[in-house]
Design a protein around this motif. Structure first.
Motif, PDB file in Angstrom:
ATOM      1  N   TYR A 193     -17.494  -0.368   0.980  1.00  0.00           N
ATOM      2  CA  TYR A 193     -16.073  -0.308   1.339  1.00  0.00           C
ATOM      3  C   TYR A 193     -15.943  -0.322   2.862  1.00  0.00           C
ATOM      4  O   TYR A 193     -16.781   0.234   3.574  1.00  0.00           O
ATOM      5  CB  TYR A 193     -15.411   0.933   0.739  1.00  0.00           C
ATOM      6  CG  TYR A 193     -15.326   0.850  -0.766  1.00  0.00           C
ATOM      7  CD1 TYR A 193     -14.246   0.227  -1.388  1.00  0.00           C
ATOM      8  CD2 TYR A 193     -16.347   1.353  -1.571  1.00  0.00           C
ATOM      9  CE1 TYR A 193     -14.174   0.125  -2.774  1.00  0.00           C
ATOM     10  CE2 TYR A 193     -16.286   1.253  -2.959  1.00  0.00           C
ATOM     11  CZ  TYR A 193     -15.199   0.634  -3.542  1.00  0.00           C
ATOM     12  OH  TYR A 193     -15.141   0.520  -4.915  1.00  0.00           O
TER      13      TYR A 193
ATOM     14  N   LEU B   8      -6.292  -4.320  -2.607  1.00  0.00           N
ATOM     15  CA  LEU B   8      -7.280  -3.777  -1.670  1.00  0.00           C
ATOM     16  C   LEU B   8      -8.711  -4.077  -2.110  1.00  0.00           C
ATOM     17  O   LEU B   8      -9.598  -3.221  -2.042  1.00  0.00           O
ATOM     18  CB  LEU B   8      -7.085  -2.261  -1.511  1.00  0.00           C
ATOM     19  CG  LEU B   8      -5.723  -1.806  -0.986  1.00  0.00           C
ATOM     20  CD1 LEU B   8      -5.711  -0.296  -0.791  1.00  0.00           C
ATOM     21  CD2 LEU B   8      -5.343  -2.513   0.315  1.00  0.00           C
TER      22      LEU B   8
ATOM     23  N   ASN C   7       0.887  -1.160   0.000  1.00  0.00           N
ATOM     24  CA  ASN C   7       0.000   0.000   0.000  1.00  0.00           C
ATOM     25  C   ASN C   7       0.927   1.212   0.000  1.00  0.00           C
ATOM     26  O   ASN C   7       1.351   1.697   1.050  1.00  0.00           O
ATOM     27  CB  ASN C   7      -0.889  -0.027   1.247  1.00  0.00           C
ATOM     28  CG  ASN C   7      -1.937   1.060   1.244  1.00  0.00           C
ATOM     29  OD1 ASN C   7      -1.774   2.098   0.619  1.00  0.00           O
ATOM     30  ND2 ASN C   7      -3.019   0.830   1.974  1.00  0.00           N
TER      31      ASN C   7
ATOM     32  N   ASP D 173     -14.551  -7.711   7.463  1.00  0.00           N
ATOM     33  CA  ASP D 173     -13.864  -6.971   6.402  1.00  0.00           C
ATOM     34  C   ASP D 173     -13.309  -5.651   6.924  1.00  0.00           C
ATOM     35  O   ASP D 173     -12.214  -5.226   6.525  1.00  0.00           O
ATOM     36  CB  ASP D 173     -14.770  -6.750   5.192  1.00  0.00           C
ATOM     37  CG  ASP D 173     -15.975  -5.882   5.506  1.00  0.00           C
ATOM     38  OD1 ASP D 173     -16.436  -5.891   6.669  1.00  0.00           O
ATOM     39  OD2 ASP D 173     -16.477  -5.204   4.579  1.00  0.00           O
ATOM     40  N   CYS D 174     -14.029  -5.011   7.850  1.00  0.00           N
ATOM     41  CA  CYS D 174     -13.518  -3.774   8.457  1.00  0.00           C
ATOM     42  C   CYS D 174     -12.286  -4.064   9.314  1.00  0.00           C
ATOM     43  O   CYS D 174     -11.303  -3.315   9.281  1.00  0.00           O
ATOM     44  CB  CYS D 174     -14.591  -3.113   9.308  1.00  0.00           C
ATOM     45  SG  CYS D 174     -15.971  -2.432   8.365  1.00  0.00           S
TER      46      CYS D 174
ATOM     47  N   LYS E 133     -10.136  -6.533   9.015  1.00  0.00           N
ATOM     48  CA  LYS E 133      -8.988  -6.832   8.151  1.00  0.00           C
ATOM     49  C   LYS E 133      -8.428  -5.565   7.523  1.00  0.00           C
ATOM     50  O   LYS E 133      -7.213  -5.389   7.425  1.00  0.00           O
ATOM     51  CB  LYS E 133      -9.395  -7.831   7.065  1.00  0.00           C
ATOM     52  CG  LYS E 133      -9.628  -9.238   7.583  1.00  0.00           C
ATOM     53  CD  LYS E 133      -9.977 -10.201   6.449  1.00  0.00           C
ATOM     54  CE  LYS E 133     -10.101 -11.632   6.954  1.00  0.00           C
ATOM     55  NZ  LYS E 133     -10.450 -12.577   5.857  1.00  0.00           N
ATOM     56  N   HIS E 134      -9.329  -4.695   7.106  1.00  0.00           N
ATOM     57  CA  HIS E 134      -8.888  -3.425   6.529  1.00  0.00           C
ATOM     58  C   HIS E 134      -8.100  -2.600   7.539  1.00  0.00           C
ATOM     59  O   HIS E 134      -7.022  -2.071   7.226  1.00  0.00           O
ATOM     60  CB  HIS E 134     -10.103  -2.639   6.037  1.00  0.00           C
ATOM     61  CG  HIS E 134      -9.887  -1.174   5.898  1.00  0.00           C
ATOM     62  ND1 HIS E 134      -9.084  -0.609   4.911  1.00  0.00           N
ATOM     63  CD2 HIS E 134     -10.331  -0.125   6.649  1.00  0.00           C
ATOM     64  CE1 HIS E 134      -9.066   0.704   5.053  1.00  0.00           C
ATOM     65  NE2 HIS E 134      -9.808   1.020   6.102  1.00  0.00           N
TER      66      HIS E 134
ATOM     67  N   CYS F 214      -6.877   6.449   3.293  1.00  0.00           N
ATOM     68  CA  CYS F 214      -7.754   5.280   3.104  1.00  0.00           C
ATOM     69  C   CYS F 214      -7.751   4.753   1.671  1.00  0.00           C
ATOM     70  O   CYS F 214      -8.286   3.678   1.418  1.00  0.00           O
ATOM     71  CB  CYS F 214      -9.181   5.604   3.535  1.00  0.00           C
ATOM     72  SG  CYS F 214     -10.130   6.566   2.334  1.00  0.00           S
TER      73      CYS F 214
ATOM     74  N   SER G 232      -4.067  -1.724   7.398  1.00  0.00           N
ATOM     75  CA  SER G 232      -3.812  -0.301   7.132  1.00  0.00           C
ATOM     76  C   SER G 232      -3.023   0.356   8.259  1.00  0.00           C
ATOM     77  O   SER G 232      -2.119   1.161   8.008  1.00  0.00           O
ATOM     78  CB  SER G 232      -5.137   0.458   6.943  1.00  0.00           C
ATOM     79  OG  SER G 232      -5.823   0.012   5.800  1.00  0.00           O
TER      80      SER G 232
END
Length: 635
Positions: A549, A357, A238, A517-518, A520-521, A576, A525
């Motif tokens: 998202y 992503l 990223n 999913d949040c 993991k994000h 983000c 990040s």
């Protein structure tokens, strides 16, 4: 006990009590030292990196006060860095780790230029290896060796922001199978020699290749059948968040870093004419002041000539700008966890198609371009990328599938000392002007750390500086890495909830779990700092920013408090990444981002309108391509 084991692992020694709605820090264990790293290949601690003197990054105002304290010539920084991209931020981190006093100013945001607009690969450069063999060029081979060595370091520095990525190279002619197999085996060998080996490349039959990459076409556009494929490994990152993390880590080690602070002129010693500082302007307040330094480093990327010409307006240009365009496509274009390389397009270029992503990105082009603050892709460059991947896919490749398109300016370098000024370097260049300005240019993202090391070495030589230590950047870990583990997201899911504000700003009666999913994000990040975002989500900032998202409103608050995020573009593009993933979704999120930032920074209604307009103008550059003729391809 299981919960406490996880807590100790993830929070770097902090002992937490986990309650029904989350966790609170009640103590710290001295047995685990956060921010410390010892090279795993060493048994004697020789490469230990000292702990940073700060536990959290200082607020921007404090950083500016620190820079203003060097406004008098008799009190100078050791090094002032101009430019907050990957290389400039790397210089600041390297110098701070060596015990030098260092400041960094960036006219926009960290990673606002080229460093956020890359192919997101950490790689040695397969095409350089091919050129090394066919042109019998040992320099190209040296570039590959160096980049593969640096690849291993980057994967260690920020494991939450980087990971190995298998990439499939399809072969549609019989001769391609042994040709690419031998070449990629040599690629593996070079990586092993530089202690940077990941996994070995492997041949797969056509049937196996299509199981690995279901959208790979059994027939190429020229009707040649798939003969098999070679899968090899490189790294992925990223990019903007790595850049921001380098700058934040530099701040933790004592560097005074300030984004949205531009250089308006260089200062010179009245006696010897040497550069000894810069006049800067805070773009958020309009305040101007001087910063004196024994050495000034020009790491302004594509804008290096602008800084260089402040010293000598008649000097030759250093930068040969090249446009690199990418597009973002739906996730179904590529399988999760595997990329595709088109080794040679119709005009001889290389195009990648990579999962990133939760979407698919494809690129890049390599065309001459003008230098602008907000580059925008040409429509024919977008069409070129789509045409290149269309030849290899059995999915219908459509222009309307492009969710975002962006252009980055590669600052390829010309050596001003060379007689042939048209000779464009693929390696990096570090040199000092007669006036003492140290400039670094060229290179690639993967070798940012080595570029920074060479630059600090040159600055020490030019300024006759006295560092307290040798270069330590091969062994340091970036913020968020120290206690992170790949399963960290499970800790977040099990121990945090989301509370959401209603329109009236009262608490919603519904309390939901943190979605996987949040989690993991957030984990990938922010690393081991993600729990701080979760704590904000529990305080009422738990709503998703936009449908589809995993970005939470809590991230805006966290980035404003901890990551020098001051504008909507700072957040949507560099924190983000929503602008790069889906420009329309970023546009939908823009008003809420401005609202939250406006509340944090107490913006007036006029300032909020200005920020909305600037955000719309910025995001427009991701929505569509320019149609005027572009410049010729770089050779």
């Amino acid at each position: 006990m299981g919960a406490f084991r996880k807590t100790l692992l993830f929070v770097g020694g902090s002992v937490l009590v986990v309650g029904a709605l989350g966790a609170a820090i009640i103590g710290t264990s001295s047995s685990a030292a956060p921010f410390a790293r010892i090279d795993e290949s060493s048994n004697n601690g020789k490469y230990a990196v000292r702990l940073p003197p700060l536990e959290s990054v200082p607020p921007r105002q404090k950083q500016l006060e620190s820079l203003r304290s060097y406004s008098q010539e008799q009190n100078s920084l050791d090094i002032l860095v101009i430019g907050g991209g990957a290389t400039g931020s790397g210089v600041a981190l390297d110098a701070a780790l060596r015990g030098l006093s260092v400041g960094l100013v960036e006219r926009d945001d960290f990673a606002s230029g080229t460093s956020s607009r890359s192919t997101k690969l950490i790689h040695g450069g397969v095409r350089y290896l091919e050129k090394a063999f066919f042109n019998l060029d040992p320099k190209q081979l040296g570039l590959v060796f160096e980049a593969l060595h640096e690849r291993a370091i980057m994967l260690r520095q920020a494991p939450h922001l980087t990971h190995p990525l298998p990439t499939i190279l399809p072969c549609y002619q019989w001769w391609e199978v042994p040709f690419y197999w031998v070449g990629l085996k040599f690629y593996d060998a070079i990586a092993a020699m530089g202690h940077g080996s990941l996994y070995l490349s492997k041949y797969y039959s056509s049937a196996e290749a299509r199981r690995l990459f279901p959208t790979l076409s059994p027939l190429r556009a020229d009707k040649k059948p798939l003969r098999g494929a070679i899968v090899y490994f490189d790294g992925q990152m990223n990019d903007a968040r790595v850049n921001v993390s380098v700058a934040l880590t530099a701040a933790l080690y004592g560097a005074a870093v300030a984004n949205h602070t531009e250089v308006t002129g260089l200062l010179k010693n009245s006696k010897n004419g040497k550069v000894n500082g810069a006049r800067v302007r805070d773009r958020l307040t309009g305040e101007e002041f001087d910063i004196h330094a024994r050495v000034v480093v020009n790491a302004a990327g594509p804008f290096s000539d602008y800084i260089h010409h402040m010293v000598n307006p008649t000097s030759s240009d250093i930068i040969a700008p090249s446009s690199g365009v990418h597009v973002t496509l739906p996730s179904y274009y590529s399988p999760d966890g595997m990329g595709l390389i088109v080794p040679k397009t119709k005009d001889g270029r290389v195009v990648f198609m990579l999962p990133w992503l939760g979407s698919t990105i494809a690129g890049t082009t390599d065309s001459s371009t003008e230098i602008t603050e907000l580059p925008q892709p040409h429509e024919d460059e977008i069409a070129f990328i789509l045409e290149a991947i269309r030849d290899y896919l059995n999915v219908q490749v459509r222009r309307e599938d492009v969710k975002s398109a962006w252009s980055g300016i590669r600052p390829l370098a010309r050596d001003p000392r060379a007689k042939d000024t048209q000779n464009i370097l693929r390696d990096h260049l570090v040199f000092a002007s007669p006036e003492g300005l140290v400039t670094v240019a060229g290179g690639k993202w993967t070798t940012y750390r080595r570029m920074a090391e060479d630059t600090v070495d040159k600055a020490i030589q030019v300024g006759q500086l006295k560092p307290q230590d040798s270069c330590k950047t091969p062994y340091v870990q970036l913020i968020g890495s120290h206690s992170w583990d790949p399963s960290y997201f499970t800790f977040l899911v099990q121990n945090y909830r989301r509370l959401k504000y209603t329109v009236s700003k009262s608490m919603s009666p519904s309390i939901g779990e943190l979605d996987i999913d949040c989690a993991k994000h957030l984990s990938t990040s922010y690393g081991d700092q993600a729990y701080k975002v979760c704590e904000l989500a529990q305080q009422g900032w738990g709503k998703r920013l936009v449908h589809g998202y995993p970005v939470l409103e809590a991230e805006i608050v966290y980035c404003a408090q901890n990551e020098y995020c001051f504008t909507a573009a700072d957040f949507l593009a560099r924190r983000c990444r929503l602008a790069f993933l889906d420009a329309e979704a970023a546009n939908q999120a823009l008003p809420r981002v401005v609202e939250i930032l406006g509340d944090i920074y107490d913006w007036s209604s006029r300032k909020r309108e200005e920020e909305l307009e600037q955000g719309r103008r910025f995001l427009a550059s991701f929505l569509g391509g320019r149609t005027e003729p572009r410049l010729k391809q770089v050779t």
